[in-house]
Design an enzyme around this catalytic site. Structure first.
Site, PDB file in Angstrom:
ATOM      1  N   HIS A   1       5.118  26.116  -4.311  1.00 61.17           N
ATOM      2  CA  HIS A   1       3.970  26.752  -4.590  1.00 61.17           C
ATOM      3  C   HIS A   1       4.183  27.926  -5.476  1.00 61.17           C
ATOM      4  CE1 HIS A   1       2.030  24.402  -1.530  1.00 61.17           C
ATOM      5  NE2 HIS A   1       2.812  25.083  -0.542  1.00 61.17           N
TER       6      HIS A   1
HETATM    7  C1  BDR Z   1       0.671  29.264  -0.193  1.00 62.58           C
HETATM    8  O1  BDR Z   1       0.671  29.953   1.331  1.00 62.58           O
HETATM    9  C2  BDR Z   1       2.047  30.102   1.716  1.00 62.58           C
HETATM   10  O2  BDR Z   1       2.482  29.354   2.671  1.00 62.58           O
HETATM   11  C3  BDR Z   1       2.850  29.789   0.433  1.00 62.58           C
HETATM   12  O3  BDR Z   1       3.833  30.762   0.457  1.00 62.58           O
HETATM   13  C4  BDR Z   1       1.798  29.994  -0.680  1.00 62.58           C
HETATM   14  O4  BDR Z   1       1.794  31.120  -1.338  1.00 62.58           O
HETATM   15  C5  BDR Z   1       0.504  27.634  -0.209  1.00 62.58           C
HETATM   16  O5  BDR Z   1      -0.844  27.648   0.203  1.00 62.58           O
END
Ligand code: BDR
Ligand code: CA
Length: 313
Positions: free
Chosen positions: A243
Site C-alpha cells: 500500500h
Molecule cells: C493501510 O493500513 C495499514 O495497515 C497499512 O500500513 C496501510 O497504510 C492499508 O489499509
C-alpha cells in the site's frame, strides 16, 4: 524532475517501512525533511520506535524522527496487529534502535517546516491515519497555502474496505481527521486500495528482494513474507499488497500511475459505513473535484524500480 522535499507521516507497519526505505534510497528525486509518526497500525510507542529501526536498517540515522499524536482526534484508537503482528514490524529480527527521537512534537515540526520553507515546495506524504496532518491544519491554518501537495495512502472505492466492509484502515481510524484534510482545498493525490491491491509481492518478487542479499533486501523479503499471510488468507491473493510504497513511487515516477480527478467525501456519522470514502467516480453529482483518486499502476515497472532502489541501500 526537480528534487521534492517531503515529510513522511507514518505508522510503521511493514508496508510503511518499505515506503520509508524507498524514499531513503531515492536521494536524486526525494529529500526527506523528517519522518513524523502517528498511532495507527500499532500504538505510537511502537510506531516511533519502528521508524527509528527502519532508518538504522538503511544506515540513515541522521534522519529526523518525531513522535506525534497518540490517538485519533475524537475516537479511541483502533490498531491492526492482526495484520502487522504485535510489534507492527513482525517478520525480520531487527535490533533495538540506538538513535534518539527529536524532542519537538511532530505536529509542531510539520507547522514550523512549512512556515520556514518557500511556499509550494514541501509535499506531505501521510501513510497512516491523518491525525497529525489534521491537527497541524487546525492549529496553524496559515500552512494550508504553503503545502505543495499531499500524496496519501487511504480509502477505497471499487475495493470498498479492508477494516470494515466499507472502510479502509487509515481513513476508518480517524475519519474526522480525514474529513479535515479532504475538505482543506489542498492539492491531494489519493492511493486507495483500488490501486494498492494490484501491487502484490508474488513469490518471484519476494525472491528478488531476498536476492539483493543485503540487510535491507533480506529484511524486506522477511517483512513481506510475514505481511502476506493476512491478505492471502483473507482475499486469496498472490502476496502482500504494498500500500504505502505507492505514495513514494508516485513521487519518483508519477507517469506509472493513472486515475481520475473527482470528488471524495468522508463518512463520519454512520456506524455502518464510518470512514467510507464516498467517491464520485462516475461524476453523478455536481460536487467539485477535490482529489486525484488513483486506480491503476504499471505493476512490473513499480517492482523493478523498488527492487533496484532497495539494492542501493
Ligand atoms: C493501510 O493500513 C495499514 O495497515 C497499512 O500500513 C496501510 O497504510 C492499508 O489499509
Ligand atoms: Ca501505514
Amino acid at each position: 524532475m526537480s528534487r521534492r522535499k517531503i515529510i513522511i507521516d507514518t505508522d510503521p507497519g511493514q508496508d510503511d517501512a518499505i515506503a520509508i526505505l524507498l524514499a531513503l534510497a531515492s536521494p536524486d528525486e526525494i529529500e526527506v525533511l523528517g519522518i513524523t509518526t502517528v498511532a495507527g497500525n500499532v500504538p505510537l510507542e511502537l510506531t516511533k520506535k519502528n521508524a527509528c529501526i527502519i532508518c538504522e536498517l538503511a544506515d540513515k540515522s541522521e534522519i529526523l524522527i518525531f513522535a506525534g499524536c497518540d490517538r485519533p482526534l475524537s475516537r479511541p484508537l483502533v490498531t491492526a496487529e492482526h495484520v502487522h503482528g504485535k510489534t507492527g514490524l513482525d517478520g525480520p529480527t531487527l535490533p533495538n534502535p540506538r538513535m534518539e527521537l527529536e524532542q519537538q512534537h511532530a505536529v509542531d515540526f510539520i507547522i514550523e517546516t512549512l512556515r520556514a520553507e518557500p511556499s509550494g515546495t514541501v509535499t506531505l506524504c501521510p501513510l497512516g491515519p491523518l491525525t497529525n496532518i489534521a491537527t497541524a491544519l487546525e492549529k496553524a491554518p496559515d500552512i494550508t497555502n504553503k503545502i505543495a501537495e499531499i500524496v496519501l495512502m487511504g480509502g477505497a472505492y471499487f475495493e470498498v474496505g479492508n477494516i470494515t466492509p466499507t472502510a479502509e484502515f487509515n481513513i476508518y481510524v480517524d475519519p474526522e481527521a480525514a474529513e479535515i484534510v479532504f475538505t482543506s482545498g489542498i492539492k491531494i493525490v489519493v492511493m486507495p486500495l483500488d490501486v494498492t491491491h494490484k501491487v502484490l509481492v508474488t513469490g518471484p518478487r519476494n525472491d528478488a528482494f531476498r536476492e539483493i542479499g543485503t540487510p535491507v533486501g533480506i529484511a524486506t523479503a522477511e517483512m513481506t513474507d510475514f505481511f502476506e499471510r493476512f491478505d492471502k488468507d483473507k482475499y486469496g491473493t498472490a502476496g502482500a499488497p504494498l500500500h504505502d510504497p505507492c505514495v513514494i513511487a508516485y513521487l519518483i515516477r508519477p507517469e506509472l500511475f493513472s486515475g481520475r480527478h473527482i470528488n471524495v467525501m468522508i463518512e463520519t456519522k454512520s456506524d455502518l459505513t464510518l470512514g467510507m470514502t464516498v467517491a464520485d467516480w462516475w461524476g453523478v453529482t455536481d460536487r467539485p473535484a477535490n482529489v486525484t483518486f488513483i486506480n491503476d499502476v504499471n505493476v512490473q515497472v513499480f517492482f523493478d524500480l523498488l527492487t533496484e532502489r532497495l539494492s542501493e541501500l
